[in-house]
Design a protein around this motif. Sequence first.
Motif, PDB file in Angstrom:
ATOM      1  N   LEU A  20       0.817  -1.214   0.000  1.00 58.34           N
ATOM      2  CA  LEU A  20       0.000   0.000   0.000  1.00 58.34           C
ATOM      3  C   LEU A  20       0.853   1.267   0.000  1.00 58.34           C
ATOM      4  N   PRO A  21       1.897   1.380   0.848  1.00 54.31           N
ATOM      5  CA  PRO A  21       2.745   2.587   0.777  1.00 54.31           C
ATOM      6  C   PRO A  21       3.401   2.777  -0.589  1.00 54.31           C
ATOM      7  N   VAL A  22       3.854   1.680  -1.192  1.00 56.96           N
ATOM      8  CA  VAL A  22       4.481   1.779  -2.515  1.00 56.96           C
ATOM      9  C   VAL A  22       3.456   2.215  -3.555  1.00 56.96           C
ATOM     10  N   LEU A  23       2.232   1.687  -3.461  1.00 56.71           N
ATOM     11  CA  LEU A  23       1.181   2.069  -4.399  1.00 56.71           C
ATOM     12  C   LEU A  23       0.819   3.541  -4.248  1.00 56.71           C
ATOM     13  N   MET A  24       0.699   4.011  -3.000  1.00 51.25           N
ATOM     14  CA  MET A  24       0.381   5.414  -2.762  1.00 51.25           C
ATOM     15  C   MET A  24       1.500   6.313  -3.279  1.00 51.25           C
ATOM     16  N   LEU A  25       2.751   5.916  -3.029  1.00 57.71           N
ATOM     17  CA  LEU A  25       3.888   6.714  -3.475  1.00 57.71           C
ATOM     18  C   LEU A  25       3.959   6.785  -4.996  1.00 57.71           C
ATOM     19  N   SER A  26       3.794   5.644  -5.662  1.00 57.43           N
ATOM     20  CA  SER A  26       3.882   5.631  -7.119  1.00 57.43           C
ATOM     21  C   SER A  26       2.720   6.388  -7.759  1.00 57.43           C
ATOM     22  N   THR A  27       1.507   6.241  -7.185  1.00 55.92           N
ATOM     23  CA  THR A  27       0.349   6.947  -7.733  1.00 55.92           C
ATOM     24  C   THR A  27       0.516   8.454  -7.621  1.00 55.92           C
ATOM     25  N   ASN A  28       0.902   8.914  -6.446  1.00 51.40           N
ATOM     26  CA  ASN A  28       1.094  10.351  -6.259  1.00 51.40           C
ATOM     27  C   ASN A  28       2.271  10.880  -7.062  1.00 51.40           C
ATOM     28  N   ALA A  29       3.295  10.053  -7.264  1.00 48.17           N
ATOM     29  CA  ALA A  29       4.434  10.479  -8.081  1.00 48.17           C
ATOM     30  C   ALA A  29       4.011  10.693  -9.528  1.00 48.17           C
ATOM     31  N   VAL A  30       3.190   9.779 -10.056  1.00 46.04           N
ATOM     32  CA  VAL A  30       2.717   9.920 -11.437  1.00 46.04           C
ATOM     33  C   VAL A  30       1.823  11.146 -11.575  1.00 46.04           C
ATOM     34  N   ALA A  56      -6.054  24.527 -20.310  1.00 50.56           N
ATOM     35  CA  ALA A  56      -5.122  23.414 -20.135  1.00 50.56           C
ATOM     36  C   ALA A  56      -5.182  22.864 -18.713  1.00 50.56           C
ATOM     37  N   PHE A  57      -5.413  23.740 -17.728  1.00 49.73           N
ATOM     38  CA  PHE A  57      -5.525  23.272 -16.350  1.00 49.73           C
ATOM     39  C   PHE A  57      -6.793  22.451 -16.163  1.00 49.73           C
ATOM     40  N   LEU A  58      -7.853  22.843 -16.859  1.00 48.25           N
ATOM     41  CA  LEU A  58      -9.095  22.081 -16.777  1.00 48.25           C
ATOM     42  C   LEU A  58      -8.927  20.720 -17.438  1.00 48.25           C
ATOM     43  N   GLU A  59      -8.205  20.676 -18.557  1.00 50.22           N
ATOM     44  CA  GLU A  59      -7.929  19.401 -19.214  1.00 50.22           C
ATOM     45  C   GLU A  59      -7.090  18.502 -18.309  1.00 50.22           C
ATOM     46  N   LEU A  60      -6.122  19.099 -17.626  1.00 49.78           N
ATOM     47  CA  LEU A  60      -5.294  18.328 -16.702  1.00 49.78           C
ATOM     48  C   LEU A  60      -6.145  17.729 -15.588  1.00 49.78           C
ATOM     49  N   TYR A  61      -7.078  18.505 -15.084  1.00 47.62           N
ATOM     50  CA  TYR A  61      -7.947  18.044 -14.004  1.00 47.62           C
ATOM     51  C   TYR A  61      -8.716  16.797 -14.424  1.00 47.62           C
ATOM     52  N   TYR A  62      -9.282  16.808 -15.613  1.00 46.46           N
ATOM     53  CA  TYR A  62     -10.060  15.662 -16.074  1.00 46.46           C
ATOM     54  C   TYR A  62      -9.168  14.452 -16.353  1.00 46.46           C
ATOM     55  N   ILE A  63      -7.957  14.699 -16.820  1.00 52.99           N
ATOM     56  CA  ILE A  63      -7.025  13.588 -17.050  1.00 52.99           C
ATOM     57  C   ILE A  63      -6.657  12.927 -15.725  1.00 52.99           C
ATOM     58  N   LEU A  64      -6.366  13.738 -14.703  1.00 51.53           N
ATOM     59  CA  LEU A  64      -6.022  13.198 -13.388  1.00 51.53           C
ATOM     60  C   LEU A  64      -7.186  12.396 -12.803  1.00 51.53           C
ATOM     61  N   LEU A  65      -8.394  12.936 -12.943  1.00 56.44           N
ATOM     62  CA  LEU A  65      -9.565  12.234 -12.415  1.00 56.44           C
ATOM     63  C   LEU A  65      -9.775  10.901 -13.121  1.00 56.44           C
ATOM     64  N   PHE A  69      -9.612   7.338 -11.285  1.00 58.18           N
ATOM     65  CA  PHE A  69     -10.825   6.512 -11.281  1.00 58.18           C
ATOM     66  C   PHE A  69     -10.542   5.135 -11.876  1.00 58.18           C
ATOM     67  N   LEU A  70      -9.777   5.079 -12.962  1.00 53.54           N
ATOM     68  CA  LEU A  70      -9.419   3.796 -13.562  1.00 53.54           C
ATOM     69  C   LEU A  70      -8.579   2.964 -12.604  1.00 53.54           C
ATOM     70  N   LEU A  71      -7.698   3.619 -11.853  1.00 56.29           N
ATOM     71  CA  LEU A  71      -6.886   2.904 -10.867  1.00 56.29           C
ATOM     72  C   LEU A  71      -7.770   2.275  -9.794  1.00 56.29           C
ATOM     73  N   ILE A  72      -8.785   3.001  -9.354  1.00 56.87           N
ATOM     74  CA  ILE A  72      -9.702   2.475  -8.339  1.00 56.87           C
ATOM     75  C   ILE A  72     -10.463   1.276  -8.878  1.00 56.87           C
ATOM     76  N   PRO A 127      -4.441  16.397  -2.100  1.00 62.82           N
ATOM     77  CA  PRO A 127      -3.647  17.635  -2.266  1.00 62.82           C
ATOM     78  C   PRO A 127      -3.207  17.890  -3.696  1.00 62.82           C
ATOM     79  N   ILE A 128      -2.862  16.828  -4.431  1.00 60.38           N
ATOM     80  CA  ILE A 128      -2.441  17.010  -5.818  1.00 60.38           C
ATOM     81  C   ILE A 128      -3.626  17.416  -6.684  1.00 60.38           C
ATOM     82  N   LEU A 129      -4.777  16.791  -6.457  1.00 58.47           N
ATOM     83  CA  LEU A 129      -5.966  17.174  -7.215  1.00 58.47           C
ATOM     84  C   LEU A 129      -6.377  18.602  -6.898  1.00 58.47           C
TER      85      LEU A 129
END
Length: 232
Positions: A20-30, A56-65, A69-72, A127-129
């Motif tokens: 879980l820590p590795v998954l959280m670290l890698s997800t937030n790093a990406v 572009a910031f709005l596009e970034l927001y949707y890409i991150l979401l 969501f796919l990761l979940i 925080p990143i979102l």
Amino acid sequence: MKRNPIYQKDELLSNRSPILPVLMLSTNAVLAFLVLINIYSVSGNAAQTGEIRYSAFLELYYILLLLLFLLILLLAPALSAPAISGERERKTLSLLLSTALRPVDIILGKLFSVLSSIFLLLLSTAPILACTLLYGGIRFPELFLFLLFSFLSALFSSSLGLFFSSAQRSSTGAIASTYIAEFLSFGLMLLLFFFLPELSLTPLLYYILLCLILPLLSVLFLTLACLRLSPP
């Protein structure tokens, strides 16, 4: 309040595991890498042309979401589908059923264990979102609604996983069945979204309906999982 012993045992095992820590670290790093690349691109374009593309910031927001969501959707079945079938493969399920624990205690303990891991992952990415809130176009209620829908989707996917885990003997079959059922369910939700005008539904009303239907379906599959574990 007495803690669920199944959840307590799984929580101790999770704390000792680095997954879980590795998954959280890698997800937030990406996610952080994508944010920095986007900011660098917008800044470079502004330095050359004097124009700032706030879209572009709005596009970034949707890409991150979308990525989160796919990761979940990938993570929830992977954690929940082997929960009961794994106990059956290790020959420990009969021992659990012979204790004072009821089938509902076992199912809920496994469910809480999966959801707590996913909730920590979602919370760590907040925080990143929230970086996209600095540039406008996105409000905090919209971010909260996304986190709420993601958590309800994780609840539904985990319930599917526990149902197939209780119904099948092998973890491989349970995981495959869960992914297929999840793909069909969310594919149908996406298909209905494109037909909202024909259904006389607004996107907000459709979202509210999903937030009501997903918990109800989750309760249904959890109940079926408990019945599968109940002695005849």
